[in-house]
Structure formats: structure tokens, C-alpha cells
Design an enzyme around this catalytic site. Sequence first.
Site, PDB file in Angstrom:
ATOM      1  N   GLU A   1       4.538  -0.626   1.971  1.00  0.00           N
ATOM      2  CA  GLU A   1       4.711  -0.823   0.525  1.00  0.00           C
ATOM      3  C   GLU A   1       4.617  -2.292   0.101  1.00  0.00           C
ATOM      4  O   GLU A   1       4.649  -2.600  -1.068  1.00  0.00           O
ATOM      5  CB  GLU A   1       6.059  -0.291   0.033  1.00  0.00           C
ATOM      6  CG  GLU A   1       6.288   1.187   0.223  1.00  0.00           C
ATOM      7  CD  GLU A   1       7.647   1.628  -0.328  1.00  0.00           C
ATOM      8  OE1 GLU A   1       8.336   0.806  -0.991  1.00  0.00           O
ATOM      9  OE2 GLU A   1       8.032   2.786  -0.080  1.00  0.00           O
TER      10      GLU A   1
ATOM     11  N   GLU B   1       0.830  -1.200   0.000  1.00  0.00           N
ATOM     12  CA  GLU B   1       0.000   0.000   0.000  1.00  0.00           C
ATOM     13  C   GLU B   1       0.866   1.253   0.000  1.00  0.00           C
ATOM     14  O   GLU B   1       2.042   1.207   0.327  1.00  0.00           O
ATOM     15  CB  GLU B   1      -0.938   0.034   1.204  1.00  0.00           C
ATOM     16  CG  GLU B   1      -0.334  -0.429   2.525  1.00  0.00           C
ATOM     17  CD  GLU B   1       0.815   0.372   3.060  1.00  0.00           C
ATOM     18  OE1 GLU B   1       0.766   1.614   2.976  1.00  0.00           O
ATOM     19  OE2 GLU B   1       1.778  -0.235   3.559  1.00  0.00           O
TER      20      GLU B   1
END
Length: 350
Positions: free
Chosen positions: A314, A171
Site C-alpha cells: 500500500e 499499490e
Amino acid sequence: MTLEEAKKQIRPVDQEAVCAAQKRWDSIAKPLHSLGKMEKIVMQIAGITGSADVRLDKRALVAMCADNGVVEEGVTQTGQEVTAIVAENFLKGDTSACVMCRQCGTDVFPVDVGMASDTKVPSDLKVMMGTRNMTKEPAMTYEEAVQGIEAGIEMVRRLKEQGYRLIATGEMGIGNTTTSSAVASVLLNRSVEEMTGRGAGLSGEGLKRKIDAIKRAVKLNEPDPSDPVDVLAKVGGLDIAGMAGVFMGGAVYRIPVVIDGFISCVAALVAQRISPLTKDYMIASHVSREPAAAMILEALEKEAVLHGEMCLGEGSGAVALFPFIDMGLAVYESMSTFEEIKVEQYEELV
């Protein structure tokens, strides 16, 4: 596929395939169960895919990118514009997770599910231009939250069509540790203080603002803990919704999905609360340094492999698990059996 259709299509994992994989492991010329979680993960993947012939040659990191209106409350160290910058860096291969993906042969797919600006990141699954400030109104409508989940399910369908066999969740969204703490606090019925950390380097004063913002949002919106979509809509974010959809899509399309850190754990919890069977299609990678991560994994009955004090996000922690899985699979596929080396096989002793 709609969320309701997805819920109807999720089935238990294939226990015959799990047993077949265990039989293969037990035949390999080494002490029984001596590779621990390497063995368990390969067996789980066999159950997910329905085959003891486990193939993970094509893998992806899906990074759900979205903005959160609650940043207006001073809950982050950086501005909202950073979401777009990092999201575009995914396309350039210039993020920490991207570097890690190159190291282990993983393709990166950033998805604009709700960023506040338009970028070069694919946006055909975009729900809205960032969520609203949850301290003043619900972050999303119920329908928008559902649309975010369905975006994740659709992303898995596309990857399945392209032959991908393993997915890591990732994300990017400034403010998403605030929304994640809010969702986790409500779903686990734990205090906001317990579930809230410093995120990307908040000061003590910043942490106080963050906790206060979450408390005000929960009090104002009164999310229903028995309805995970309601909680997501009122105090969550679209990056969480998108990842929850990826977990559900993994269960629908029988692809193993690896949980990353705190935010991904919250998305996994949402998916599990929507459809309990999705839990069996999730693989835990690591325990994030964010305080609530371990509590959520415990609620999901998941044991992480890595304890590296990571909290980057991430998808970095999820991708870090891939080499571990690869090593286990290499032994599973190519190691000699007791029969082949003419040695009596180990037996399970009570």
C-alpha cells in the site's frame, strides 16, 4: 507525455546542488556526517530538485490499483474482489497506509490503472479491466504495458502542477506478488524459487502453486530480459507498470520518489532498466520481508533505511520513512552553524 518523450527528458541530478547541501551539512555544529543517511537523503533531494533549499511541505502517496488475471491459478489467499474493496478504502482513508499518511501530513491518491471492476476510484488513466492470465497468454500487449507506464508519468505531472514535492509509491492488486516475482526472476536472471515468497499469507501448498504458475508463465511467454517493457507486458501487472511510470515521472519532473516494498522495488527496477538515470531520483525506504526485495535493492545499488520486517504494501513502508526525512530536514534547516556559535569547524581527516 509518451514513454519515448519521457526517456529523452531525463537528465542527471544537479551535482552543484548536492555539493551545496553537503557544504551546509558540514557547517552545522555537530560531528561531520554524524546523521548518516539523514544527511545523504537531504543531499540527494537537493540534487533531484536542483536546489540546496530543500522544501518537502507537500507530499503524496500514489497507490496504483490493478487486478491480475493470474489469480485464476489459486496463487492468492483472497479473491480478486478485495482489490476493489481496499482501493475504495483509500478514498475513505481507511487503510493502514492512510492512517500512517494522516500521521505525517501526506495526501493519498488512489489510481485505477487496471482494476477488473469500476469503483469510485478515479479511472481516467485506466488501461484495461484487469490483466489476462499470464499462464495462458501474455498478461498485456506491449502497447498496454506502455500505456500503464505513461499513466504513472501523467500522475506525477499532475502532482507537480499541484505543488507536490515528495511522492511515495504504493499499490493494491490481489496477485501482485506473483507478477512481481515473475518480473524480478526474469530481469535479475534468478530462479523463481529464490524470488517468490508467501505474499499475503499463503500456505506451503499455495506457495507451490504460485511458483508453478510463474514457471509456466515464463516458459509460455518467453519474456525478453533485455527489454523490460516486454517482460512487464508478458508476466507483469498494471500496478507495477503504473509505479514504474511514477518513478520515471519523478525523474522527468525532478520530484523525489520513495520506493516502498517488494512490488514497488520491482517497478523501480523496471524503470531503471528502461532509463538508468531514474535510479538517482529514487529513495529506498525499507527492506520488505518478501525474499526478493533485498536482492532488487542490491541490483539498484540502494541502501534502505528501515529494517522493520514489514510486508504490508500500500506504500506503508515508503510513508514510514517520511518522519525520518523530516527530522533530518529539521536539523538541516534550523541547527546553528559552527560560525554562529563561534566554534572551530570540524575538518575532514584522512
